[in-house]
Enzyme design. Structure first.
Site, PDB file in Angstrom:
ATOM      1  N   ASP A  40       0.854  -1.179   0.000  1.00  0.00           N
ATOM      2  CA  ASP A  40       0.000   0.000   0.000  1.00  0.00           C
ATOM      3  C   ASP A  40       0.892   1.232   0.000  1.00  0.00           C
ATOM      4  O   ASP A  40       2.061   1.157   0.408  1.00  0.00           O
ATOM      5  CB  ASP A  40      -0.903   0.009   1.250  1.00  0.00           C
ATOM      6  CG  ASP A  40      -2.152   0.854   1.068  1.00  0.00           C
ATOM      7  OD1 ASP A  40      -3.213   0.275   0.776  1.00  0.00           O
ATOM      8  OD2 ASP A  40      -2.064   2.093   1.203  1.00  0.00           O
ATOM      9  N   ASP A  66       3.460   2.268  -4.402  1.00  0.00           N
ATOM     10  CA  ASP A  66       2.661   3.306  -5.027  1.00  0.00           C
ATOM     11  C   ASP A  66       2.475   2.890  -6.478  1.00  0.00           C
ATOM     12  O   ASP A  66       3.413   2.938  -7.276  1.00  0.00           O
ATOM     13  CB  ASP A  66       3.380   4.656  -4.932  1.00  0.00           C
ATOM     14  CG  ASP A  66       2.606   5.785  -5.588  1.00  0.00           C
ATOM     15  OD1 ASP A  66       1.526   5.517  -6.176  1.00  0.00           O
ATOM     16  OD2 ASP A  66       3.077   6.930  -5.526  1.00  0.00           O
ATOM     17  N   VAL A  67       1.264   2.474  -6.843  1.00  0.00           N
ATOM     18  CA  VAL A  67       1.049   1.940  -8.191  1.00  0.00           C
ATOM     19  C   VAL A  67       1.176   3.015  -9.263  1.00  0.00           C
ATOM     20  O   VAL A  67       1.212   2.698 -10.462  1.00  0.00           O
ATOM     21  CB  VAL A  67      -0.316   1.233  -8.309  1.00  0.00           C
ATOM     22  CG1 VAL A  67      -0.402   0.074  -7.330  1.00  0.00           C
ATOM     23  CG2 VAL A  67      -1.473   2.208  -8.128  1.00  0.00           C
ATOM     24  N   TYR A 159     -13.470   7.573 -12.598  1.00  0.00           N
ATOM     25  CA  TYR A 159     -13.352   6.271 -11.925  1.00  0.00           C
ATOM     26  C   TYR A 159     -14.066   5.193 -12.721  1.00  0.00           C
ATOM     27  O   TYR A 159     -13.532   4.093 -12.930  1.00  0.00           O
ATOM     28  CB  TYR A 159     -13.946   6.404 -10.525  1.00  0.00           C
ATOM     29  CG  TYR A 159     -14.044   5.128  -9.723  1.00  0.00           C
ATOM     30  CD1 TYR A 159     -12.948   4.620  -9.046  1.00  0.00           C
ATOM     31  CD2 TYR A 159     -15.264   4.453  -9.620  1.00  0.00           C
ATOM     32  CE1 TYR A 159     -13.059   3.454  -8.288  1.00  0.00           C
ATOM     33  CE2 TYR A 159     -15.381   3.295  -8.867  1.00  0.00           C
ATOM     34  CZ  TYR A 159     -14.277   2.801  -8.199  1.00  0.00           C
ATOM     35  OH  TYR A 159     -14.383   1.657  -7.450  1.00  0.00           O
ATOM     36  N   LYS A 163     -12.511   1.868 -14.465  1.00  0.00           N
ATOM     37  CA  LYS A 163     -12.965   0.512 -14.146  1.00  0.00           C
ATOM     38  C   LYS A 163     -13.454  -0.219 -15.391  1.00  0.00           C
ATOM     39  O   LYS A 163     -13.235  -1.424 -15.535  1.00  0.00           O
ATOM     40  CB  LYS A 163     -14.074   0.563 -13.083  1.00  0.00           C
ATOM     41  CG  LYS A 163     -13.600   0.995 -11.705  1.00  0.00           C
ATOM     42  CD  LYS A 163     -12.598   0.027 -11.098  1.00  0.00           C
ATOM     43  CE  LYS A 163     -12.334   0.328  -9.635  1.00  0.00           C
ATOM     44  NZ  LYS A 163     -11.358  -0.594  -9.021  1.00  0.00           N
ATOM     45  N   THR A 194     -16.872  -0.362   3.259  1.00  0.00           N
ATOM     46  CA  THR A 194     -15.465  -0.115   3.561  1.00  0.00           C
ATOM     47  C   THR A 194     -15.334   1.249   4.230  1.00  0.00           C
ATOM     48  O   THR A 194     -16.325   1.955   4.448  1.00  0.00           O
ATOM     49  CB  THR A 194     -14.600  -0.136   2.284  1.00  0.00           C
ATOM     50  OG1 THR A 194     -14.966   0.979   1.454  1.00  0.00           O
ATOM     51  CG2 THR A 194     -14.792  -1.441   1.518  1.00  0.00           C
TER      52      THR A 194
END
Length: 262
Positions: A40, A66-67, A159, A163, A194
């Site tokens: 993460d 960190d992607v 977003y 996706k 979440t």
């Protein structure tokens, strides 16, 4: 019942695993025997998640990832291979969602680019770094977390576009990777309880009637689907999107309500 051996001897890397769906995935795969690298951007929280798993006798380590940064992704992949001897499973959970502006034309290039860079391009970076190792192990699997936002309109333009792009990337990569012995699949969750919904229990309660199965999802629901697709139980499944949404996209609940209760 959890199979405590299904991922025995498997090296696993999960991104965005400090909390939420990612943490639930890390726990589920570790409970099934996997050696899991919890990654993460928030390293202290990733370390806490991994430590909690180790306290239960499970095999877990933590690393920063960190992607949005290629070097960070490559370092995390190398860390997993060095720690576990192989990388057998990659689960892409990291994502970013910027709230929409009231008017579409007021959205910024920066917000659009941020959501796509982390949510879509970040998965590309992770798959690119991991694929040679997944191919080398002879049983590699990639599972990415998509969303019903990529299938229907639930708001969040950038977003949702990201996706939706993950669905396409999963299919095209599945076609490429199949000859190398690697399967690639996508899980598309509906609303999941979440930390993103923290303090919004009233909103979750309002959404519940839209779900034919009568509730919103829990992180463990998504983790169970990921575990199936990553396992040999799904050995003849690749390039597919598994929708895990309590029936939201299959049943037009609003229509039924309007018809039966005008």
């Amino acid at each position: 019942m959890t199979d405590h051996t299904r991922f025995a001897g498997h090296g696993v890397l999960v991104t965005g695993a400090a909390r939420g769906i990612g943490a639930a995935v890390a726990r589920r795969l570790a409970e099934e025997g996997g050696q899991v690298l919890v990654t993460d951007r928030d390293l202290p929280e990733a370390e806490r998640t991994a430590a909690a798993l180790r306290d239960e006798g499970l095999a877990a380590e933590a690393a920063a990832c960190d992607v949005a940064d290629r070097a960070s992704v490559e370092a995390a992949v190398e860390r997993a291979v060095a720690a576990f001897g192989s990388l057998d499973v990659l689960v892409n959970c990291a994502a970013h969602c910027t709230p929409d502006t009231p008017r579409f034309e007021d959205g910024t290039d920066e917000a659009w680019a941020l959501d796509l860079d982390i949510t879509l391009t970040g998965v590309h970076r992770c798959c690119r770094a991991a694929l040679p190792h997944l191919a080398a192990c002879g049983r590699g699997a990639i599972v990415s977390i998509g969303s019903v936002n990529g299938l229907q309109d639930f708001g969040n333009h950038a977003y949702s576009a990201a996706k939706a792009g993950l669905g396409s990337l999963s299919r095209t990569l599945a076609g490429h990777a199949a000859a190398r012995g690697v399967r690639v699949n996508l899980v598309a969750p509906g609303t999941v309880r979440t930390s993103a919904w923290q303090g919004r229990d009233d909103d979750l309660d309002a959404l519940r009637p839209l779900y034919p199965l009568g509730r919103v999802g829990e992180p463990e629901d998504i983790a169970a689907a990921v575990a199936f697709l990553a396992s040999r139980d799904a050995a003849w499944i690749t390039g597919t999107t598994l929708v895990v949404d309590g029936g939201l996209t299959a049943v037009n609940t609003g229509f039924h309500t309007a018809v039966h209760h005008p």
